[in-house]
Scaffold this motif. Structure first.
Motif, PDB file in Angstrom:
ATOM      1  N   LYS A 161    -114.269 -69.591  66.361  1.00  0.00           N
ATOM      2  CA  LYS A 161    -114.619 -67.959  66.064  1.00  0.00           C
ATOM      3  C   LYS A 161    -116.007 -67.786  65.324  1.00  0.00           C
ATOM      4  O   LYS A 161    -116.950 -67.220  65.434  1.00  0.00           O
ATOM      5  N   GLU A 162    -115.744 -68.512  63.966  1.00  0.00           N
ATOM      6  CA  GLU A 162    -116.751 -68.298  62.842  1.00  0.00           C
ATOM      7  C   GLU A 162    -117.900 -69.197  62.942  1.00  0.00           C
ATOM      8  O   GLU A 162    -118.903 -69.057  62.049  1.00  0.00           O
TER       9      GLU A 162
ATOM     10  N   GLU B 284    -106.543 -61.682  65.855  1.00  0.00           N
ATOM     11  CA  GLU B 284    -106.125 -61.499  64.454  1.00  0.00           C
ATOM     12  C   GLU B 284    -104.721 -61.826  64.674  1.00  0.00           C
ATOM     13  O   GLU B 284    -103.731 -62.756  63.897  1.00  0.00           O
TER      14      GLU B 284
ATOM     15  N   CYS C 220    -109.802 -70.181  64.288  1.00  0.00           N
ATOM     16  CA  CYS C 220    -110.858 -69.324  63.234  1.00  0.00           C
ATOM     17  C   CYS C 220    -112.034 -69.904  63.176  1.00  0.00           C
ATOM     18  O   CYS C 220    -113.207 -69.415  63.168  1.00  0.00           O
TER      19      CYS C 220
ATOM     20  N   THR D 254    -103.664 -65.262  66.501  1.00  0.00           N
ATOM     21  CA  THR D 254    -103.541 -66.381  65.686  1.00  0.00           C
ATOM     22  C   THR D 254    -102.789 -66.228  64.421  1.00  0.00           C
ATOM     23  O   THR D 254    -102.235 -67.339  63.980  1.00  0.00           O
TER      24      THR D 254
ATOM     25  N   LYS E  58    -104.154 -72.062  63.748  1.00  0.00           N
ATOM     26  CA  LYS E  58    -105.194 -70.898  63.263  1.00  0.00           C
ATOM     27  C   LYS E  58    -106.361 -71.202  62.684  1.00  0.00           C
ATOM     28  O   LYS E  58    -107.551 -70.657  62.828  1.00  0.00           O
ATOM     29  N   SER E  59    -106.303 -72.226  61.838  1.00  0.00           N
ATOM     30  CA  SER E  59    -107.699 -72.521  61.184  1.00  0.00           C
ATOM     31  C   SER E  59    -108.528 -73.123  62.357  1.00  0.00           C
ATOM     32  O   SER E  59    -109.701 -72.945  62.064  1.00  0.00           O
TER      33      SER E  59
END
Length: 171
Positions: free
Chosen positions: A30-31, A12, A27, A15, A23-24
């Motif tokens: 990761k997701e 966190e 993430c 990023t 960052k998008s």
């Protein structure tokens, strides 16, 4: 170049200091379970920014068989989703390398250099969850095998437009 792992306890914070489009992208990696995604090239939009998602099934190879590459319009966010390990080489583009193939003015936005034995090449080790972010000044050599045996890898690449990061808000 930025190097990290989506499972790092500081993800966190790492990023949070990046431009919002980067960052998008991280993430999203990761997701999203992309290890089971169909391979191919896909147009996506993250945080309102059009990007390209590539899901690639590759086999690592000896370093001497791979060409250094660079991109000018896009930031390459590379992620090892499965398999490996993989080694990745990198060095700063100081304009001393000899061009082997120039496809910068095509949708691929890629230039391959001939191998430069004098380049101060560093390497990183990638395991599932690891990412590397290559900027337009970062020459990179992905999919290098570690040890004597090639390894199958599921590599995810998100092409983030450099223009979208210039002047963008931070994460």
């Amino acid at each position: 170049m930025i190097f990290g792992n989506v499972n790092n306890e500081f993800f966190e914070q790492q990023t949070g200091i990046l431009p919002a489009p980067l960052k998008s992208a991280l993430c999203f990696l990761k997701e999203t379970d992309l290890a089971a995604h169909e391979p191919g090239r896909f147009d996506i939009e993250l945080g309102g920014v059009p990007m390209v998602l590539q899901v690639l099934d590759l086999t690592t190879a000896p370093r001497q068989t791979l060409r250094p590459e660079i991109h000018r319009k896009n930031i390459d966010v590379q992620f090892l989703a499965a398999g490996g390990p993989e080694r990745a080489g990198y060095y700063n583009d100081d304009k001393t390398s000899v061009v082997d193939e120039d496809l910068l003015d095509t949708p691929r936005d890629i230039l391959f250099y001939k191998d430069n034995q004098d380049a101060p090449e560093g390497t990183i080790e990638m395991v599932p969850g690891t990412y590397a972010v290559y900027f337009p000044w970062d020459v990179h050599i992905p999919a290098i095998q570690t040890g004597d045996v090639p390894a199958a890898i599921r590599k995810i690449v998100i092409k983030v437009p450099m223009d979208a990061c210039l002047g963008a808000e931070r994460g």
